[in-house]
Design an enzyme around this catalytic site. Structure first.
Site, mmCIF file in Angstrom:
data_model
loop_
_atom_site.group_PDB
_atom_site.id
_atom_site.type_symbol
_atom_site.label_atom_id
_atom_site.label_comp_id
_atom_site.label_asym_id
_atom_site.label_seq_id
_atom_site.Cartn_x
_atom_site.Cartn_y
_atom_site.Cartn_z
ATOM 1 N N ASP A 24 -12.099 -38.280 17.091
ATOM 2 C CA ASP A 24 -11.213 -37.654 18.279
ATOM 3 C C ASP A 24 -11.383 -38.366 19.487
ATOM 4 O O ASP A 24 -12.402 -38.772 19.883
ATOM 5 C CB ASP A 24 -11.602 -36.076 18.218
ATOM 6 C CG ASP A 24 -10.990 -35.306 19.126
ATOM 7 O OD1 ASP A 24 -10.103 -34.661 18.814
ATOM 8 O OD2 ASP A 24 -11.128 -35.312 20.480
ATOM 9 N N ASN A 61 -3.620 -37.252 29.699
ATOM 10 C CA ASN A 61 -2.377 -36.694 30.000
ATOM 11 C C ASN A 61 -2.247 -36.411 31.416
ATOM 12 O O ASN A 61 -1.236 -36.438 32.088
ATOM 13 C CB ASN A 61 -1.993 -35.634 28.834
ATOM 14 C CG ASN A 61 -1.974 -36.122 27.600
ATOM 15 O OD1 ASN A 61 -1.198 -37.076 27.429
ATOM 16 N ND2 ASN A 61 -2.179 -35.267 26.507
ATOM 17 N N HIS A 66 2.034 -37.966 29.979
ATOM 18 C CA HIS A 66 2.183 -37.779 28.622
ATOM 19 C C HIS A 66 2.670 -38.893 28.025
ATOM 20 O O HIS A 66 2.360 -39.454 26.777
ATOM 21 C CB HIS A 66 3.182 -36.466 28.133
ATOM 22 C CG HIS A 66 2.548 -35.485 28.470
ATOM 23 N ND1 HIS A 66 1.575 -34.518 27.418
ATOM 24 C CD2 HIS A 66 2.632 -34.311 29.532
ATOM 25 C CE1 HIS A 66 1.059 -33.425 28.105
ATOM 26 N NE2 HIS A 66 1.826 -33.347 29.269
ATOM 27 N N ASP A 112 1.065 -40.839 24.816
ATOM 28 C CA ASP A 112 1.427 -41.207 23.811
ATOM 29 C C ASP A 112 1.086 -42.733 23.377
ATOM 30 O O ASP A 112 0.854 -43.109 22.121
ATOM 31 C CB ASP A 112 2.818 -41.063 23.632
ATOM 32 C CG ASP A 112 3.354 -39.559 23.753
ATOM 33 O OD1 ASP A 112 2.683 -38.831 23.405
ATOM 34 O OD2 ASP A 112 4.422 -39.335 24.103
ATOM 35 N N GLU A 164 -4.897 -35.108 18.843
ATOM 36 C CA GLU A 164 -5.635 -36.455 19.201
ATOM 37 C C GLU A 164 -6.725 -36.782 18.188
ATOM 38 O O GLU A 164 -7.594 -37.510 18.358
ATOM 39 C CB GLU A 164 -6.111 -36.295 20.737
ATOM 40 C CG GLU A 164 -7.431 -35.170 20.915
ATOM 41 C CD GLU A 164 -6.867 -34.208 21.260
ATOM 42 O OE1 GLU A 164 -7.640 -33.331 21.995
ATOM 43 O OE2 GLU A 164 -5.613 -33.764 21.014
#
Length: 297
Positions: free
Chosen positions: A172, A180, A185, A189, A215
């Site tokens: 993770d 973010n 964002h 990405d 994630e």
């Protein structure tokens, strides 16, 4: 005799008109009428005393009628030949039409088969693409959770049947929400894409990388013991931790926490193995993140 002198000229005149109109058989009727008329005329002159009496002169009308019969027979034969030729031409025309129709039918059939084949190919491609899209995570282009579970179940069954090792890695991205919130964002990405690419580059072609959550990622390692899996996992961890990129003038860095475990004989299903891996991953987070933890069960 008088009938011959009346009828034969009429037939002669009609035959000439028919011949001139293109009816070729009329020539026989013309010659037949002439032979009868001439024969009758010679016989009439002989009987009247204008010609000397001889066998030929006296019986000229009979000779003329005989010639008439022969010529009419030829006319009939000519007519039969004409009709036969017309029949042959008609049959030939019918055959040619059938051949043309068969040719057109074959072309239409080939065209239809080609269209069907092209359409079938397009549908198969569309189906393959749809299936691929259903299995792939659109953002990272690694497998999604649905496909991961499908493959994992299959590998679990195979490993148990052939008593082969199967290791699973789960990781993770640490503090991804902060990424973010800090960079936006779009940057988040980009981080997800980078993590997926680093993981794919660090494992074998037969290994299976998937994004199973926001994630969260997982790696299936068929035929790999837990010791080998730890080496692979450390390679992925280091690759992620050492990666950074410039985003709108800011350097973005990130890490991930990893959990590793191996299939045990006591595992009743893949979920039991996955639960251990998940617990190991949270052990890494509790230990300060950016670590690899192992839970052998």
């Amino acid at each position: 005799m008088y009938f011959i002198f009346i009828f034969s000229p009429l037939v002669l005149i009609a035959s000439i008109k028919a011949w001139l109109s293109g009816y070729t058989a009329a020539r026989f009727f013309m010659m037949a009428s002439m032979s009868t008329l001439v024969g009758a005329f010679v016989t009439a002159l002989t009987v009247s005393g204008f010609l000397p009496y001889t066998f030929v002169h006296f019986h000229a009308v009979e000779f003329g009628i005989t010639a008439d019969v022969v010529l009419l027979s030829l006319a009939l034969a000519d007519r039969i030949n004409f009709l036969r030729e017309q029949k042959e031409v008609a049959e030939k025309s019918v055959i040619e039409q059938k051949l043309r129709a068969n040719t057109l039918l074959e072309k239409a059939k080939e065209s239809l088969e080609r269209i069907v084949l092209e359409r079938t190919t397009e549908l198969e491609k569309a189906k393959d693409k749809a299936e691929q899209l259903a299995r792939i995570d659109a953002l990272t282009e690694v497998s999604n959770r649905r496909y991961f579970e499908e493959v994992a179940t299959r590998e679990f069954t195979r490993a148990q049947r052939y008593q082969q090792p199967l290791s699973v890695v789960m990781f993770d991205i640490d503090l991804f929400k902060q990424v973010n919130d800090t960079y936006g964002h779009a940057a988040g990405d980009s981080v997800l894409k980078v993590v997926a690419n680093v993981a794919k580059d660090a494992v074998r072609d037969i290994d299976f990388v998937a994004r199973i959550g926001g994630e969260e990622f997982a790696i299936l390692l068929p035929g790999v013991t837990i010791e080998q899996a730890m080496v692979t996992t450390e390679r992925v961890r280091v690759g992620i931790a050492n990666y950074s990129f410039d985003y709108q003038g800011q350097i973005v860095t990130f890490t991930a926490s990893f959990g590793v475990s191996q299939l045990k004989k006591a595992d009743q299903n893949f979920d039991a193995l996955l639960l251990r891996v998940d617990q190991a991953m949270y052990m890494s987070k509790d230990a300060g993140r950016n670590k690899v933890s192992v839970l052998e069960g």
